[in-house]
Design a protein around this motif. Structure first.
Motif, PDB file in Angstrom:
ATOM      1  N   PRO A   1       0.805  -1.246  -0.095  1.00 18.57           N
ATOM      2  CA  PRO A   1       0.134   0.115   0.120  1.00 18.57           C
ATOM      3  C   PRO A   1       0.816   1.250  -0.066  1.00 18.57           C
ATOM      4  CG  PRO A   1      -0.717  -1.490   1.668  1.00 18.57           C
ATOM      5  CD  PRO A   1       0.598  -2.002   1.160  1.00 18.57           C
ATOM      6  N   SER A   2       1.968   1.128   0.608  1.00 17.59           N
ATOM      7  CA  SER A   2       2.895   2.269   0.514  1.00 17.59           C
ATOM      8  C   SER A   2       3.033   3.084  -0.926  1.00 17.59           C
ATOM      9  CB  SER A   2       4.231   2.071   1.275  1.00 17.59           C
ATOM     10  OG  SER A   2       4.969   1.106   0.470  1.00 17.59           O
ATOM     11  N   GLU A   3       3.343   2.220  -1.908  1.00 19.60           N
ATOM     12  CA  GLU A   3       3.381   2.514  -3.206  1.00 19.60           C
ATOM     13  C   GLU A   3       2.289   3.614  -3.690  1.00 19.60           C
ATOM     14  OE1 GLU A   3       5.519   2.160  -5.723  1.00 19.60           O
ATOM     15  OE2 GLU A   3       6.963   1.110  -4.309  1.00 19.60           O
ATOM     16  N   PHE A   4       0.957   3.132  -3.267  1.00 17.46           N
ATOM     17  CA  PHE A   4      -0.148   4.116  -3.373  1.00 17.46           C
ATOM     18  C   PHE A   4       0.101   5.655  -3.161  1.00 17.46           C
ATOM     19  CE2 PHE A   4      -2.791  -0.057  -2.911  1.00 17.46           C
ATOM     20  CZ  PHE A   4      -2.308  -0.490  -4.280  1.00 17.46           C
ATOM     21  N   LEU A   5       0.594   5.806  -2.205  1.00 18.87           N
ATOM     22  CA  LEU A   5       0.566   7.126  -1.367  1.00 18.87           C
ATOM     23  C   LEU A   5       1.564   7.972  -2.260  1.00 18.87           C
ATOM     24  CD1 LEU A   5      -0.600   8.210   1.053  1.00 18.87           C
ATOM     25  CD2 LEU A   5      -0.680   5.578   1.165  1.00 18.87           C
ATOM     26  N   LYS A   6       2.533   7.381  -3.113  1.00 21.04           N
ATOM     27  CA  LYS A   6       3.544   8.245  -3.880  1.00 21.04           C
ATOM     28  C   LYS A   6       2.593   9.245  -4.793  1.00 21.04           C
ATOM     29  CE  LYS A   6       7.356   4.860  -4.422  1.00 21.04           C
ATOM     30  NZ  LYS A   6       8.055   3.746  -5.065  1.00 21.04           N
ATOM     31  N   ILE A   7       1.375   8.689  -5.226  1.00 24.01           N
ATOM     32  CA  ILE A   7       0.449   9.419  -6.133  1.00 24.01           C
ATOM     33  C   ILE A   7      -0.915  10.207  -5.159  1.00 24.01           C
ATOM     34  CG2 ILE A   7      -1.380   9.338  -7.900  1.00 24.01           C
ATOM     35  CD1 ILE A   7       1.426   8.607  -8.824  1.00 24.01           C
TER      36      ILE A   7
ATOM     37  N   ILE B   1       4.643   4.666   7.002  1.00 27.91           N
ATOM     38  CA  ILE B   1       5.573   4.008   5.866  1.00 27.91           C
ATOM     39  C   ILE B   1       7.034   3.770   6.637  1.00 27.91           C
ATOM     40  CG2 ILE B   1       6.610   4.317   3.906  1.00 27.91           C
ATOM     41  CD1 ILE B   1       4.280   5.755   2.718  1.00 27.91           C
ATOM     42  N   ALA B   2       7.592   4.763   7.405  1.00 27.60           N
ATOM     43  CA  ALA B   2       8.710   4.725   7.868  1.00 27.60           C
ATOM     44  C   ALA B   2       8.862   3.856   8.974  1.00 27.60           C
ATOM     45  CB  ALA B   2       9.016   6.411   8.668  1.00 27.60           C
ATOM     46  N   ARG B   3       7.810   3.103   9.634  1.00 26.75           N
ATOM     47  CA  ARG B   3       7.611   2.333  10.789  1.00 26.75           C
ATOM     48  C   ARG B   3       7.804   1.099  10.236  1.00 26.75           C
ATOM     49  NH1 ARG B   3       6.376   2.822  16.010  1.00 26.75           N
ATOM     50  NH2 ARG B   3       5.150   0.895  15.619  1.00 26.75           N
ATOM     51  N   GLN B   4       7.544   0.848   9.112  1.00 24.49           N
ATOM     52  CA  GLN B   4       7.337  -0.446   8.142  1.00 24.49           C
ATOM     53  C   GLN B   4       8.648  -1.285   8.295  1.00 24.49           C
ATOM     54  OE1 GLN B   4       5.738  -0.007   4.412  1.00 24.49           O
ATOM     55  NE2 GLN B   4       3.643   0.265   5.260  1.00 24.49           N
ATOM     56  N   PRO B   5       9.956  -1.068   8.282  1.00 17.94           N
ATOM     57  CA  PRO B   5      10.427   0.409   7.720  1.00 17.94           C
ATOM     58  C   PRO B   5      10.636   0.404   6.227  1.00 17.94           C
ATOM     59  CG  PRO B   5      12.052  -0.984   8.721  1.00 17.94           C
ATOM     60  CD  PRO B   5      10.917  -1.941   8.665  1.00 17.94           C
TER      61      PRO B   5
ATOM     62  N   SER C   1       9.123   6.223   1.823  1.00 20.57           N
ATOM     63  CA  SER C   1       8.712   7.499   2.575  1.00 20.57           C
ATOM     64  C   SER C   1       9.437   8.800   2.175  1.00 20.57           C
ATOM     65  CB  SER C   1       9.068   7.337   4.215  1.00 20.57           C
ATOM     66  OG  SER C   1      10.483   6.997   4.373  1.00 20.57           O
ATOM     67  N   LEU C   2      10.681   8.622   1.816  1.00 24.10           N
ATOM     68  CA  LEU C   2      11.516   9.809   1.008  1.00 24.10           C
ATOM     69  C   LEU C   2      10.659  10.153  -0.112  1.00 24.10           C
ATOM     70  CD1 LEU C   2      14.048  11.330   1.244  1.00 24.10           C
ATOM     71  CD2 LEU C   2      15.171   9.813  -0.131  1.00 24.10           C
ATOM     72  N   LEU C   3      10.445   9.207  -0.985  1.00 26.51           N
ATOM     73  CA  LEU C   3       9.651   9.816  -2.322  1.00 26.51           C
ATOM     74  C   LEU C   3       8.217  10.488  -1.853  1.00 26.51           C
ATOM     75  CD1 LEU C   3      10.294   6.661  -4.260  1.00 26.51           C
ATOM     76  CD2 LEU C   3      11.019   8.719  -4.747  1.00 26.51           C
ATOM     77  N   VAL C   4       7.526   9.992  -0.939  1.00 24.34           N
ATOM     78  CA  VAL C   4       6.418  10.629  -0.651  1.00 24.34           C
ATOM     79  C   VAL C   4       6.343  12.040  -0.049  1.00 24.34           C
ATOM     80  CG1 VAL C   4       4.268  10.539   0.841  1.00 24.34           C
ATOM     81  CG2 VAL C   4       5.210   8.242  -0.114  1.00 24.34           C
TER      82      VAL C   4
ATOM     83  N   LEU D   1       4.862   0.477 -12.622  1.00 26.89           N
ATOM     84  CA  LEU D   1       3.288   0.838 -12.533  1.00 26.89           C
ATOM     85  C   LEU D   1       2.949   2.327 -11.983  1.00 26.89           C
ATOM     86  CD1 LEU D   1       1.513  -2.479 -11.642  1.00 26.89           C
ATOM     87  CD2 LEU D   1       1.683  -1.505 -13.868  1.00 26.89           C
ATOM     88  N   THR D   2       3.693   2.498 -10.920  1.00 18.19           N
ATOM     89  CA  THR D   2       3.554   3.925 -10.236  1.00 18.19           C
ATOM     90  C   THR D   2       3.968   4.846 -11.389  1.00 18.19           C
ATOM     91  OG1 THR D   2       3.847   2.826  -8.163  1.00 18.19           O
ATOM     92  CG2 THR D   2       4.245   5.282  -8.240  1.00 18.19           C
ATOM     93  N   LEU D   3       5.071   4.598 -11.979  1.00 18.23           N
ATOM     94  CA  LEU D   3       5.631   5.501 -12.763  1.00 18.23           C
ATOM     95  C   LEU D   3       4.720   5.992 -14.066  1.00 18.23           C
ATOM     96  CD1 LEU D   3       9.504   4.585 -12.580  1.00 18.23           C
ATOM     97  CD2 LEU D   3       8.469   6.886 -11.902  1.00 18.23           C
ATOM     98  N   GLY D   4       4.130   4.744 -14.553  1.00 21.48           N
ATOM     99  CA  GLY D   4       3.374   4.759 -15.532  1.00 21.48           C
ATOM    100  C   GLY D   4       2.020   5.501 -15.351  1.00 21.48           C
TER     101      GLY D   4
END
Length: 371
Positions: free
Chosen positions: A116-122, A158-162, A167-170, A350-353
């Protein structure tokens, strides 16, 4: 079917089929071509990588097309639900997520594991852009405080996952939105000073492997056969390429298994060894063109919301490239960030797309500038 009917059908379908931004698409295709050439060399002895990467590229173009058909109005409508669902999934990961390699980052749903952390980039920059658009006429310091909470709540999870890389990208994408919304330089300076003061406390709360990465960044030769091995070997690979490189498929560091994760996070070391400084300059030029096109789209965006969101997407591209090249060359700690459109991997691609498609949609719906 008559000729007029065929023309009418094409006229109706054309807006959904011709949605790609030409310059941005050409740059991405050049990066994909470079990726295939480099990955072929890096994956010698590893069967199936090229085939899987071609499938991932095709899937990337599909989600890019889908995202390019999403109008800015629809982006605004889905901003709050996308952010809310993404944060709820992060909470679910914290409560009963799947642990792999010592990190709780995945959530098992049905027969697949999602991150799910990938979704937060967008979703995070999309939510912040919606928030500032919604409050555009009444922005005060309280607005920026609420925006900071909206950003750092998921970043903390996200940082706690860790997962420091994600987290840096978000943070980079979200902070870009806050900055472009009008955050003053004095406040930014205060934030930097506060982070600097908090650094000693943060150090004490870091995991052992995170502290090791920072120490190896300072001096990897303290443990050349252990924790510093990856950085040392990647730096050797970059340096041994010289001006023109050793030639395609002739890189010794990669083919003798000295470079770790040579198809994913450290593919830049393989590219540098085989194509040298000249090849690196060409690659950096492609990324500068990608970032420059993103900035141009942001500058010509039709409204405040799309301008903020396009700026955040552009920052995602920059952060991906800068952090990956920096960690492979030994100037930033290793945080597990792939090289955009070059590294092997499905989720990041996929995120970049999706990000590229949304950027193309913003460009397609820009207002005409009257001369």
């Amino acid at each position: 079917m008559s000729i007029n009917e065929r023309r009418s059908l094409w006229r109706r379908a054309k807006p959904y089929l011709t949605v790609f931004d030409g310059p941005l698409l050409v740059i991405i295709m050049m990066l994909f071509a470079t990726s295939l050439v480099t990955l072929y060399s890096a994956s010698i002895g590893i069967p199936g990588k090229i085939e899987d990467h071609l499938r991932n590229i095709a899937l990337c173009f599909f989600v890019m097309w889908v995202a390019a058909n999403i109008t800015p109005q629809m982006m605004m409508r889905i901003a709050v639900p996308a952010y809310t669902i993404s944060v709820m999934l992060l909470i679910a990961v914290a409560l009963f997520g799947t642990i792999k390699l010592g990190a709780r980052r995945w959530l098992h749903i049905g027969v697949i594991d999602i991150q799910p952390s990938e979704f937060l980039k967008i979703a995070a920059p999309l939510m912040l852009a919606w928030f500032f658009q919604h409050n555009a006429g009444t922005l005060r310091w309280q607005s920026f405080l609420i925006a900071a909470v909206l950003l750092f709540a998921p970043v903390y999870l996200i940082a706690r996952q860790p997962d420091l890389g994600t987290s840096l990208l978000v943070v980079a994408a979200g902070f870009t939105v806050i900055f472009l919304a009008g955050l003053s330089w004095r406040v930014m300076l205060g934030v930097v000073l506060a982070v600097a003061c908090y650094a000693p406390i943060a150090w004490s709360h870091m995991h052992d492997y995170q502290r090791d990465r920072v120490m190896m960044l300072i001096d990897p030769t303290k443990d050349p056969l252990g924790k510093g091995f990856h950085i040392i070997q990647s730096i050797i690979g970059i340096g041994s390429g010289g001006m023109t490189g050793k030639g395609w498929t002739h890189g010794t560091q990669a083919h003798l298994d000295f470079v770790p994760e040579r198809t994913t996070d450290f593919i830049f070391a393989v590219y540098s060894e085989e194509f040298g400084l000249i090849g690196n300059l060409i690659l950096m030029l492609m990324y500068l063109l990608l970032i420059g096109r993103g900035m141009m789209i942001a500058a010509n965006a039709p409204n405040f919301f799309t301008r903020l969101f396009a700026g955040a997407i552009t920052m995602i591209f920059f952060t991906y490239a800068f952090v990956n090249m920096g960690m492979v060359s030994g100037i930033v700690p290793v945080v597990g960030v792939p090289l955009p459109f070059l590294s092997y991997g499905g989720t990041a691609l996929l995120t970049l797309g999706i990000a590229s498609g949304l950027l193309m949609s913003i460009q397609r719906h820009r207002k005409l500038v009257q001369t």
